[in-house]
Design a protein around this motif. Structure first.
Motif, PDB file in Angstrom:
ATOM      1  N   THR A 154       0.847  -1.363   0.108  1.00  0.00           N
ATOM      2  CA  THR A 154       0.208   0.044  -0.101  1.00  0.00           C
ATOM      3  C   THR A 154       0.774   1.215  -0.176  1.00  0.00           C
ATOM      4  N   ALA A 155       0.706   2.237  -0.975  1.00  0.00           N
ATOM      5  CA  ALA A 155       1.265   3.321  -0.864  1.00  0.00           C
ATOM      6  C   ALA A 155       0.845   4.358   0.075  1.00  0.00           C
ATOM      7  N   ARG A 156       1.742   5.020   0.825  1.00  0.00           N
ATOM      8  CA  ARG A 156       1.370   6.202   1.792  1.00  0.00           C
ATOM      9  C   ARG A 156       2.055   7.309   1.749  1.00  0.00           C
ATOM     10  N   SER A 157       1.587   8.529   2.248  1.00  0.00           N
ATOM     11  CA  SER A 157       2.181   9.634   2.254  1.00  0.00           C
ATOM     12  C   SER A 157       3.392   9.819   3.344  1.00  0.00           C
ATOM     13  N   GLY A 158       4.497  10.490   3.163  1.00  0.00           N
ATOM     14  CA  GLY A 158       5.339  10.414   4.212  1.00  0.00           C
ATOM     15  C   GLY A 158       4.824  11.506   5.462  1.00  0.00           C
ATOM     16  N   ALA A 159       5.584  11.523   6.276  1.00  0.00           N
ATOM     17  CA  ALA A 159       5.155  12.378   7.534  1.00  0.00           C
ATOM     18  C   ALA A 159       5.646  13.664   7.406  1.00  0.00           C
ATOM     19  N   ALA A 160       4.796  14.774   7.868  1.00  0.00           N
ATOM     20  CA  ALA A 160       5.068  16.069   7.888  1.00  0.00           C
ATOM     21  C   ALA A 160       6.454  16.393   8.727  1.00  0.00           C
ATOM     22  N   GLY A 161       7.194  17.429   8.425  1.00  0.00           N
ATOM     23  CA  GLY A 161       8.292  17.943   9.220  1.00  0.00           C
ATOM     24  C   GLY A 161       7.674  18.872  10.343  1.00  0.00           C
ATOM     25  N   ASP A 162       8.663  19.179  11.452  1.00  0.00           N
ATOM     26  CA  ASP A 162       8.301  20.210  12.407  1.00  0.00           C
ATOM     27  C   ASP A 162       8.504  21.507  11.938  1.00  0.00           C
ATOM     28  N   ASN A 163       7.600  22.228  11.920  1.00  0.00           N
ATOM     29  CA  ASN A 163       8.038  23.680  11.323  1.00  0.00           C
ATOM     30  C   ASN A 163       8.956  24.504  11.866  1.00  0.00           C
ATOM     31  N   ALA A 164       9.779  24.964  11.188  1.00  0.00           N
ATOM     32  CA  ALA A 164      11.005  25.710  11.744  1.00  0.00           C
ATOM     33  C   ALA A 164      10.582  27.013  11.810  1.00  0.00           C
ATOM     34  N   SER A 165       9.699  27.659  11.369  1.00  0.00           N
ATOM     35  CA  SER A 165       9.441  29.129  11.229  1.00  0.00           C
ATOM     36  C   SER A 165       9.206  30.031  12.249  1.00  0.00           C
ATOM     37  N   PRO A 166       8.776  29.204  13.293  1.00  0.00           N
ATOM     38  CA  PRO A 166       8.594  30.327  14.577  1.00  0.00           C
ATOM     39  C   PRO A 166       9.835  30.822  15.261  1.00  0.00           C
ATOM     40  N   ASP A 167      10.967  29.879  14.995  1.00  0.00           N
ATOM     41  CA  ASP A 167      12.230  30.298  15.434  1.00  0.00           C
ATOM     42  C   ASP A 167      13.072  30.757  14.314  1.00  0.00           C
ATOM     43  N   PRO A 168      13.449  31.932  14.091  1.00  0.00           N
ATOM     44  CA  PRO A 168      14.240  32.543  13.095  1.00  0.00           C
ATOM     45  C   PRO A 168      15.696  31.972  13.121  1.00  0.00           C
ATOM     46  N   ASN A 169      16.035  31.164  13.963  1.00  0.00           N
ATOM     47  CA  ASN A 169      17.513  30.563  13.951  1.00  0.00           C
ATOM     48  C   ASN A 169      17.462  29.085  13.410  1.00  0.00           C
ATOM     49  N   VAL A 170      16.228  28.626  13.261  1.00  0.00           N
ATOM     50  CA  VAL A 170      16.183  27.333  13.027  1.00  0.00           C
ATOM     51  C   VAL A 170      15.919  26.930  11.526  1.00  0.00           C
TER      52      VAL A 170
END
Length: 380
Positions: A154-170
């Motif tokens: 069965t084909a599946r979608s990959g997991a979403a990442g953890d959004n870095a944008s709230p921290d401008p250093n990340v």
């Protein structure tokens, strides 16, 4: 008869009111003046930090692990002050066939309430579900999502990442790739893990007609750190005769300062040129059509994702561990850094004060898959 003694120098000295210093201009003597070395002053350190990468999963097409988040920041140092840190370990690969991989552990500098870099998510395997980024604590951002597996055809979608944008250093937070499936003899393929610089690639089943070819999805690209922090003469100098933070010094300078590649997806069959890890230390996915079919781990110190496992008839192949994180510090050459790390992890923390190629000194602290490297650093 005793030689005449000139009284000129003594007389001039008396006239000028100087009695304790030799008159150099008249006697021709040489006076040495000792100048103390410049003392250290409060300064701003330049730091690159990676969270631990996720391990790859295993199935007929196992998902690659996601890379850890990447923090690039400056830090105002107060001398003779102790700064606690943690370098996150990578997630282990799938322990057996078939099974999911494991997520990494986040990193921090200057206590757990200071700057953080999130951990990478695990590659998918036996569970048949996408594997989320660890996300603990929620303030540790930027971890890449794990690639999906093709469990149960069965084909599946990959997991979403953890959004870095709230921290401008990340930086990071990219998603893992999707898996694909096809019946025998075409086979199943896993998605690549998300890298700091891009999403993981989707798996492509043989016979799919995809213009990019067939095989496991490639790991997402890593991200290049600022060049002024990584002088070529340091990375390729006497301190590192063969490898620099796990990568061969024969690579171009840009490659040596790239971190956080995603792990490649595994394949049941697949073309030999597919499923490789992303630049920045990502592990390769398993593939029957390569000379070496085994998945490979992410590079320690790069926060990279581990490669996903696959299946060759009679030879199932498990996913591999991700790459442990790193804290890399550039500081002035007139400053001394003292690192305290409990045994047995002391060898993972080092300072470099000679042959750096510039006027700076460097501290490099890494972790592997066995545990975090925790301790403290001070400057004087």
């Amino acid at each position: 008869m005793a030689p005449l003694k000139s009284t000129l120098a003594r007389s001039v000295g008396k006239l000028l009111g100087v009695y304790k210093e030799t008159d150099l201009s008249l006697r021709g003597d040489v006076q040495s003046i000792r100048v103390p070395p410049p003392s250290a002053a409060p300064f701003t350190a330049n730091i690159v930090m990676m969270g631990g990468g996720g391990g790859g999963g295993s199935y007929q097409g196992g998902g690659g692990g996601g890379a850890g988040g990447m923090a690039i920041f400056t830090f105002a140092v107060t001398l003779n002050t102790t700064y606690p840190f943690q370098v996150g370990n990578s997630g282990t690969g799938s322990p057996s066939y078939p099974s999911d991989g494991n997520g990494g552990v986040y990193s921090y500098f200057n206590t757990d309430s200071g700057q953080k870099a999130g951990a990478g998510g695990a590659g998918g395997g036996a569970s048949g579900t996408t594997v989320a980024v660890p996300g603990t604590p929620s303030s540790a951002l930027g971890g890449g999502g794990g690639g999906a597996s093709s469990n149960s055809n069965t084909a599946r979608s990959g997991a979403a990442g953890d959004n870095a944008s709230p921290d401008p250093n990340v930086f990071g937070g990219n998603s893992g790739g999707s898996s694909s499936t096809a019946g025998f003899p075409q086979g199943n393929t896993g998605g690549g893990g998300g890298g700091v610089g891009g999403n993981g690639g989707n798996g492509r089943s043989p016979g799919s007609g995809d213009p990019d070819g067939d095989g496991g999805g490639p790991g997402g690209d890593g991200k290049e750190a600022p060049a002024p922090m990584f002088p070529s003469s340091f990375m390729k100098g006497p301190n590192f005769p063969s490898t620099f933070i796990g990568l061969p010094v024969s690579l171009p300078d840009a490659g040596l300062r790239t971190f956080g590649g995603g792990g490649g997806g595994g394949a049941e069959i697949g073309r030999a040129g597919e499923g490789y890890g992303g630049p920045g230390g990502g592990g390769n996915g398993a593939n029957v059509n390569r000379e070496d079919i085994s998945a490979t781990p992410g590079v320690h110190g790069r926060g990279a994702g581990g490669g996903g496992g696959g299946q060759v008839i009679g030879n199932p192949n498990v996913g591999k561990e991700g790459g442990g994180g790193v804290i890399y510090i550039q500081y002035p050459g007139n400053v001394t850094a003292t690192i305290s790390v409990p045994s047995p992890r002391g060898p993972l923390a080092n300072t470099y004060t000679a042959n750096t190629g510039d006027t700076n000194h460097y501290a490099i602290i890494t972790a592997d898959e066995t545990g975090t490297t925790s301790g403290s650093i001070s400057f004087s």
